[in-house]
Design a protein around this motif. Structure first.
Motif, PDB file in Angstrom:
ATOM      1  N   HIS A 106      24.140  52.911  36.447  1.00 31.77           N
ATOM      2  CA  HIS A 106      24.549  54.140  35.767  1.00 31.77           C
ATOM      3  C   HIS A 106      24.882  53.860  34.307  1.00 31.77           C
ATOM      4  CE1 HIS A 106      24.855  56.485  39.435  1.00 31.77           C
ATOM      5  NE2 HIS A 106      25.551  55.514  39.989  1.00 31.77           N
ATOM      6  N   ALA A 107      24.629  54.849  33.454  1.00 32.33           N
ATOM      7  CA  ALA A 107      25.125  54.772  32.085  1.00 32.33           C
ATOM      8  C   ALA A 107      26.640  54.643  32.162  1.00 32.33           C
ATOM      9  CB  ALA A 107      24.723  56.019  31.314  1.00 32.33           C
ATOM     10  N   THR A 108      27.192  53.759  31.344  1.00 30.51           N
ATOM     11  CA  THR A 108      28.604  53.400  31.468  1.00 30.51           C
ATOM     12  C   THR A 108      29.381  53.761  30.217  1.00 30.51           C
ATOM     13  OG1 THR A 108      28.010  51.570  32.921  1.00 30.51           O
ATOM     14  CG2 THR A 108      30.169  51.460  31.859  1.00 30.51           C
ATOM     15  N   SER A 109      30.545  54.388  30.421  1.00 33.38           N
ATOM     16  CA  SER A 109      31.433  54.588  29.278  1.00 33.38           C
ATOM     17  C   SER A 109      32.339  53.365  29.151  1.00 33.38           C
ATOM     18  CB  SER A 109      32.224  55.889  29.393  1.00 33.38           C
ATOM     19  OG  SER A 109      33.017  55.914  30.555  1.00 33.38           O
ATOM     20  N   THR A 110      33.190  53.120  30.144  1.00 33.17           N
ATOM     21  CA  THR A 110      34.104  51.976  30.050  1.00 33.17           C
ATOM     22  C   THR A 110      34.276  51.297  31.406  1.00 33.17           C
ATOM     23  OG1 THR A 110      36.026  53.386  30.480  1.00 33.17           O
ATOM     24  CG2 THR A 110      35.475  52.957  28.156  1.00 33.17           C
ATOM     25  N   TRP A 111      34.740  50.058  31.310  1.00 28.81           N
ATOM     26  CA  TRP A 111      35.199  49.269  32.460  1.00 28.81           C
ATOM     27  C   TRP A 111      36.678  49.025  32.186  1.00 28.81           C
ATOM     28  CZ3 TRP A 111      31.160  47.940  35.779  1.00 28.81           C
ATOM     29  CH2 TRP A 111      29.868  48.024  35.249  1.00 28.81           C
ATOM     30  N   GLN A 112      37.538  49.298  33.148  1.00 31.20           N
ATOM     31  CA  GLN A 112      38.975  49.137  32.949  1.00 31.20           C
ATOM     32  C   GLN A 112      39.566  48.281  34.057  1.00 31.20           C
ATOM     33  OE1 GLN A 112      39.719  53.377  33.082  1.00 31.20           O
ATOM     34  NE2 GLN A 112      40.096  53.418  30.870  1.00 31.20           N
ATOM     35  N   TYR A 113      40.622  47.534  33.688  1.00 32.44           N
ATOM     36  CA  TYR A 113      41.317  46.663  34.636  1.00 32.44           C
ATOM     37  C   TYR A 113      42.810  46.945  34.534  1.00 32.44           C
ATOM     38  CZ  TYR A 113      36.854  44.330  34.950  1.00 32.44           C
ATOM     39  OH  TYR A 113      35.518  44.067  35.160  1.00 32.44           O
ATOM     40  N   TYR A 114      43.447  47.168  35.699  1.00 31.29           N
ATOM     41  CA  TYR A 114      44.862  47.501  35.761  1.00 31.29           C
ATOM     42  C   TYR A 114      45.585  46.533  36.684  1.00 31.29           C
ATOM     43  CZ  TYR A 114      43.402  52.074  33.966  1.00 31.29           C
ATOM     44  OH  TYR A 114      42.868  53.075  33.212  1.00 31.29           O
ATOM     45  N   VAL A 115      46.826  46.226  36.331  1.00 30.79           N
ATOM     46  CA  VAL A 115      47.733  45.474  37.202  1.00 30.79           C
ATOM     47  C   VAL A 115      49.047  46.244  37.215  1.00 30.79           C
ATOM     48  CG1 VAL A 115      49.007  43.327  37.569  1.00 30.79           C
ATOM     49  CG2 VAL A 115      46.648  43.241  36.720  1.00 30.79           C
ATOM     50  N   GLY A 116      49.522  46.604  38.396  1.00 34.22           N
ATOM     51  CA  GLY A 116      50.775  47.352  38.506  1.00 34.22           C
ATOM     52  C   GLY A 116      50.739  48.679  37.755  1.00 34.22           C
ATOM     53  N   GLY A 117      49.580  49.313  37.698  1.00 32.29           N
ATOM     54  CA  GLY A 117      49.450  50.596  37.028  1.00 32.29           C
ATOM     55  C   GLY A 117      49.288  50.507  35.514  1.00 32.29           C
ATOM     56  N   VAL A 120      45.315  46.286  31.577  1.00 29.50           N
ATOM     57  CA  VAL A 120      45.356  44.957  30.958  1.00 29.50           C
ATOM     58  C   VAL A 120      44.084  44.659  30.178  1.00 29.50           C
ATOM     59  CG1 VAL A 120      47.025  44.008  32.614  1.00 29.50           C
ATOM     60  CG2 VAL A 120      44.568  43.803  33.081  1.00 29.50           C
ATOM     61  N   ALA A 121      43.006  45.414  30.424  1.00 24.78           N
ATOM     62  CA  ALA A 121      41.751  45.186  29.694  1.00 24.78           C
ATOM     63  C   ALA A 121      40.872  46.422  29.790  1.00 24.78           C
ATOM     64  CB  ALA A 121      41.006  43.978  30.258  1.00 24.78           C
ATOM     65  N   GLU A 122      40.069  46.630  28.733  1.00 21.60           N
ATOM     66  CA  GLU A 122      39.070  47.690  28.736  1.00 21.60           C
ATOM     67  C   GLU A 122      37.876  47.221  27.927  1.00 21.60           C
ATOM     68  OE1 GLU A 122      40.122  51.897  28.547  1.00 21.60           O
ATOM     69  OE2 GLU A 122      38.768  52.074  26.828  1.00 21.60           O
ATOM     70  N   PHE A 123      36.695  47.502  28.451  1.00 23.46           N
ATOM     71  CA  PHE A 123      35.439  47.133  27.797  1.00 23.46           C
ATOM     72  C   PHE A 123      34.619  48.410  27.647  1.00 23.46           C
ATOM     73  CE2 PHE A 123      37.134  43.634  30.193  1.00 23.46           C
ATOM     74  CZ  PHE A 123      37.083  42.579  29.293  1.00 23.46           C
ATOM     75  N   ASN A 124      34.234  48.744  26.419  1.00 26.64           N
ATOM     76  CA  ASN A 124      33.515  49.979  26.135  1.00 26.64           C
ATOM     77  C   ASN A 124      32.026  49.697  26.031  1.00 26.64           C
ATOM     78  OD1 ASN A 124      32.426  52.351  25.099  1.00 26.64           O
ATOM     79  ND2 ASN A 124      34.230  52.771  23.836  1.00 26.64           N
ATOM     80  N   ASP A 125      31.244  50.315  26.899  1.00 25.61           N
ATOM     81  CA  ASP A 125      29.790  50.136  26.876  1.00 25.61           C
ATOM     82  C   ASP A 125      29.069  51.260  26.143  1.00 25.61           C
ATOM     83  OD1 ASP A 125      29.845  47.714  28.124  1.00 25.61           O
ATOM     84  OD2 ASP A 125      28.780  48.356  29.921  1.00 25.61           O
ATOM     85  N   GLY A 126      29.790  52.289  25.708  1.00 23.17           N
ATOM     86  CA  GLY A 126      29.212  53.342  24.889  1.00 23.17           C
ATOM     87  C   GLY A 126      27.984  54.020  25.466  1.00 23.17           C
ATOM     88  N   GLY A 127      27.906  54.142  26.780  1.00 22.54           N
ATOM     89  CA  GLY A 127      26.785  54.834  27.409  1.00 22.54           C
ATOM     90  C   GLY A 127      25.618  53.940  27.804  1.00 22.54           C
ATOM     91  N   VAL A 149      44.628  43.560  41.247  1.00 24.34           N
ATOM     92  CA  VAL A 149      43.906  44.040  40.076  1.00 24.34           C
ATOM     93  C   VAL A 149      43.010  45.200  40.511  1.00 24.34           C
ATOM     94  CG1 VAL A 149      42.275  43.446  38.242  1.00 24.34           C
ATOM     95  CG2 VAL A 149      43.903  41.719  39.079  1.00 24.34           C
ATOM     96  N   LEU A 150      43.188  46.343  39.870  1.00 29.23           N
ATOM     97  CA  LEU A 150      42.322  47.489  40.101  1.00 29.23           C
ATOM     98  C   LEU A 150      41.277  47.503  38.993  1.00 29.23           C
ATOM     99  CD1 LEU A 150      41.464  50.224  41.345  1.00 29.23           C
ATOM    100  CD2 LEU A 150      43.176  51.303  39.858  1.00 29.23           C
ATOM    101  N   ALA A 151      40.012  47.362  39.369  1.00 26.27           N
ATOM    102  CA  ALA A 151      38.898  47.409  38.416  1.00 26.27           C
ATOM    103  C   ALA A 151      38.216  48.765  38.554  1.00 26.27           C
ATOM    104  CB  ALA A 151      37.913  46.284  38.715  1.00 26.27           C
ATOM    105  N   VAL A 152      37.924  49.395  37.410  1.00 29.59           N
ATOM    106  CA  VAL A 152      37.345  50.737  37.403  1.00 29.59           C
ATOM    107  C   VAL A 152      36.108  50.749  36.512  1.00 29.59           C
ATOM    108  CG1 VAL A 152      37.755  53.183  36.910  1.00 29.59           C
ATOM    109  CG2 VAL A 152      39.656  51.730  37.686  1.00 29.59           C
ATOM    110  N   TRP A 153      35.017  51.247  37.065  1.00 26.70           N
ATOM    111  CA  TRP A 153      33.762  51.421  36.321  1.00 26.70           C
ATOM    112  C   TRP A 153      33.592  52.915  36.079  1.00 26.70           C
ATOM    113  CZ3 TRP A 153      28.415  50.824  39.128  1.00 26.70           C
ATOM    114  CH2 TRP A 153      27.365  51.095  38.238  1.00 26.70           C
TER     115      TRP A 153
END
Length: 171
Positions: A106-117, A120-127, A149-153
């Motif tokens: 899928h075209a991607t906006s961001t990848w995000q990583y969370y610890v305890g809500g 802690v990191a975000e990577f922007n793929d800009g589509g 760690v919650l990883a979100v695409w």
């Protein structure tokens, strides 16, 4: 009677392509998950932890953007939210590589990583459309000990995201 069968077969053959084009498409059942360090759904798929339906489709933990649950709000995969299920914990350093295995690109906006809500990191793929795998180097900063760690695409062209939780021991 034979003529009626032939006519019915001809009508069916003529209508089949029209129906295929005009009926709404179903949603794809394959997308992506964190394969390393092994996410909870990767552990289910590998048989490390006994699980239900997620065992057969670890790539399908999809839900609306903005959720903070391992199941992506999908009741079929609610056991991913159960912290007492016996998930295997992977030792990592102050930084760790998270590898996504993607079965639909899928075209991607961001990848995000969370610890305890907390993010802690975000990577922007800009589509951009990723390849079959994507790896991110996540810096945990001052965090240590056992963490989930919650990883979100976040998909760029829909209102949905894919979710994966990984249990790690930082330090």
């Amino acid at each position: 009677m034979d003529k009626k069968r032939k006519l019915a077969a001809l009508v069916g053959a003529a209508l089949a392509p029209v129906l295929v084009v005009t009926l709404p498409a179903g949603s794809a059942s394959a997308h992506g998950y964190v394969s390393s360090p092994p996410s909870r759904q990767a552990q289910c798929a590998a048989g490390v932890v006994p699980c239900g339906d997620i065992k057969y489709e670890p790539q399908s933990v999809e839900g609306p953007k903005g959720l903070k649950s391992c199941s992506g709000g999908n009741s079929r995969f609610a056991e991913l939210d159960d912290d007492s299920k016996g998930w295997k914990v992977t030792p990592v350093g102050k930084t760790a590589s998270f590898k996504w295995t993607l079965t639909a690109r899928h075209a991607t906006s961001t990848w995000q990583y969370y610890v305890g809500g907390q993010k802690v990191a975000e990577f922007n793929d800009g589509g951009a459309r990723p390849g079959e795998t994507v790896t991110h180097q996540v810096d945990f900063g001052s965090l240590s000990g056992k963490q989930k760690v919650l990883a979100v695409w976040n998909v760029a062209d829909t209102s949905n995201a894919f979710y994966a939780c990984t249990d790690v021991q930082i330090g």
